[in-house]
Design a protein around this motif. Structure first.
Motif, short mmCIF file in Angstrom:
data_model
loop_
_atom_site.label_atom_id
_atom_site.label_comp_id
_atom_site.label_asym_id
_atom_site.label_seq_id
_atom_site.Cartn_x
_atom_site.Cartn_y
_atom_site.Cartn_z
N HIS A 126 0.80 -1.22 0.00
CA HIS A 126 0.00 0.00 0.00
C HIS A 126 0.84 1.28 0.00
O HIS A 126 0.29 2.38 0.03
N ALA A 127 2.15 1.12 -0.04
CA ALA A 127 3.03 2.29 -0.01
C ALA A 127 3.46 2.68 -1.41
O ALA A 127 3.84 1.83 -2.21
N THR A 128 3.37 3.97 -1.72
CA THR A 128 3.86 4.45 -3.01
C THR A 128 5.37 4.34 -3.09
O THR A 128 5.93 3.84 -4.07
N GLU A 129 6.04 4.82 -2.05
CA GLU A 129 7.48 4.71 -1.91
C GLU A 129 7.76 4.12 -0.54
O GLU A 129 7.76 4.84 0.46
N PRO A 130 7.96 2.82 -0.43
CA PRO A 130 8.06 2.19 0.90
C PRO A 130 9.23 2.72 1.73
O PRO A 130 10.35 2.80 1.24
N ASP A 131 8.92 3.09 2.94
CA ASP A 131 9.92 3.49 3.93
C ASP A 131 10.05 2.31 4.89
O ASP A 131 9.20 2.11 5.77
N TRP A 132 11.11 1.52 4.74
CA TRP A 132 11.20 0.28 5.50
C TRP A 132 11.37 0.52 6.99
O TRP A 132 10.94 -0.28 7.81
N GLY A 133 11.97 1.63 7.37
CA GLY A 133 12.07 1.96 8.78
C GLY A 133 10.70 2.23 9.38
O GLY A 133 10.37 1.74 10.47
N ALA A 134 9.87 2.98 8.65
CA ALA A 134 8.52 3.28 9.12
C ALA A 134 7.66 2.02 9.12
O ALA A 134 6.85 1.80 10.04
N ILE A 135 7.82 1.17 8.10
CA ILE A 135 7.07 -0.07 8.05
C ILE A 135 7.44 -0.96 9.22
O ILE A 135 6.58 -1.57 9.87
N ALA A 136 8.74 -1.03 9.54
CA ALA A 136 9.19 -1.85 10.67
C ALA A 136 8.56 -1.36 11.97
O ALA A 136 8.06 -2.16 12.77
N ALA A 137 8.57 -0.05 12.18
CA ALA A 137 8.01 0.51 13.41
C ALA A 137 6.51 0.28 13.51
O ALA A 137 5.97 0.02 14.59
N ALA A 138 5.82 0.35 12.38
CA ALA A 138 4.36 0.23 12.38
C ALA A 138 3.88 -1.20 12.52
O ALA A 138 2.72 -1.43 12.90
N THR A 139 4.73 -2.17 12.21
CA THR A 139 4.27 -3.57 12.18
C THR A 139 4.87 -4.44 13.27
O THR A 139 4.68 -5.65 13.25
N GLY A 140 5.59 -3.85 14.22
CA GLY A 140 6.01 -4.61 15.39
C GLY A 140 7.44 -5.09 15.42
O GLY A 140 7.81 -5.86 16.31
N TYR A 141 8.26 -4.66 14.45
CA TYR A 141 9.68 -5.01 14.48
C TYR A 141 10.43 -4.05 15.41
O TYR A 141 10.02 -2.90 15.61
#
Length: 263
Positions: free
Chosen positions: A213-228
């Motif tokens: 769902h991300a246009t330009e994935p920010d893996w740091g933000a994705i990690a923080a949002a999903t429990g890593y």
């Protein structure tokens, strides 16, 4: 795959166990079949002029890749809910984890007879009905595999899947009134992996959905949002489950191509 698989709902009696039936459509452009680990089991029904078979695909802790010719059009995929496949195969599901096993092996002569009927079926719709009848017969049988703790595992699966913040195994077991050892054994029987591994797969799938769902994935933000813990934790876990980093694995595909098991 550029064309999405047709998805059909199961009969009400099976809806507690089966999530959906998927049919690979005619004319689908498939480079390869990739199934990411997601806590589900599948039953795959595939017939062509050169080969046939019905296979149980166990819960995965690594990505499963198949060349396109092994998942041809009109392949029928029965997707079981996490913790929903245990009544149908007669063994603790940990025995099928990371394995692809012929239904003939699991069901014996019954599996062979079903395969023969499926081979003679004139359409994938008829095959779906035949598979559904066979699953219902197994479910109603007197020898159905039903671990005493199955209902607790189904409850635990819902708690993990719906939790905004993924629970620790100790807290999950305490909330269910059992020990962590009992919970682990029950998960292995009913889901195919332990509760820690299942929680890990839920977290991984959340990261995959966030990428989609991300246009330009920010893996740091994705990690923080999903429990890593952090981006490094996400990358390490992703590589362990898929054999590649997120950028390596997902960068190979255009946004019109989605790996299976990531929905």
């Amino acid at each position: 795959m550029t064309a999405p698989a047709l998805q059909l709902e199961p009969k009400r009696e099976l809806s507690r166990f089966v999530e959906s039936y998927r049919v690979v459509p005619d004319g689908a452009a498939v480079d390869a079949y990739v199934r990411l680990p997601d806590g589900h089991m599948d039953l795959v029904v595939r017939f062509t002029s050169t080969f046939s078979g019905v296979y149980a695909v166990g819960t995965r802790l690594s990505a499963l890749r198949k060349p396109s010719e092994q998942v041809p059009p009109r392949t029928l995929i029965v997707r079981f809910k996490p913790g929903g496949a245990y009544p149908f195969f007669g063994v603790p599901l940990s025995e099928l984890t990371n394995r692809v096993v012929s239904l003939d092996t699991l069901w014996g002569p019954d599996g062979g007879r079903l395969r023969e009927r499926l081979a003679e079926a004139p359409s994938v719709t008829v095959r779906r009905h035949l598979v559904e009848e066979a699953l219902l017969e197994r479910l109603r049988g007197s020898d159905v595999f039903e671990p005493p703790s199955a209902y607790l595992v189904r409850r635990a699966v819902r708690l993990v899947s719906e939790a905004r913040e993924l629970p620790r195994v100790e807290g999950l077991a305490r909330g269910l009134g059992i020990s962590t050892r009992q919970l682990r054994r029950a998960f292995e029987d009913v889901v195919g992996v332990g509760p820690k591994e299942f929680t890990r797969l839920v977290r991984f799938q959340r990261a995959v959905r966030a990428w989609r769902h991300a246009t330009e994935p920010d893996w740091g933000a994705i990690a923080a949002a999903t429990g890593y813990y952090d981006q490094s934790h996400l990358i390490t876990d992703f590589k362990a489950l898929t054999g590649a980093t997120p950028r390596e694995f997902l960068g190979r595909r255009s946004r019109s191509v989605r790996p299976r098991g990531a929905a």
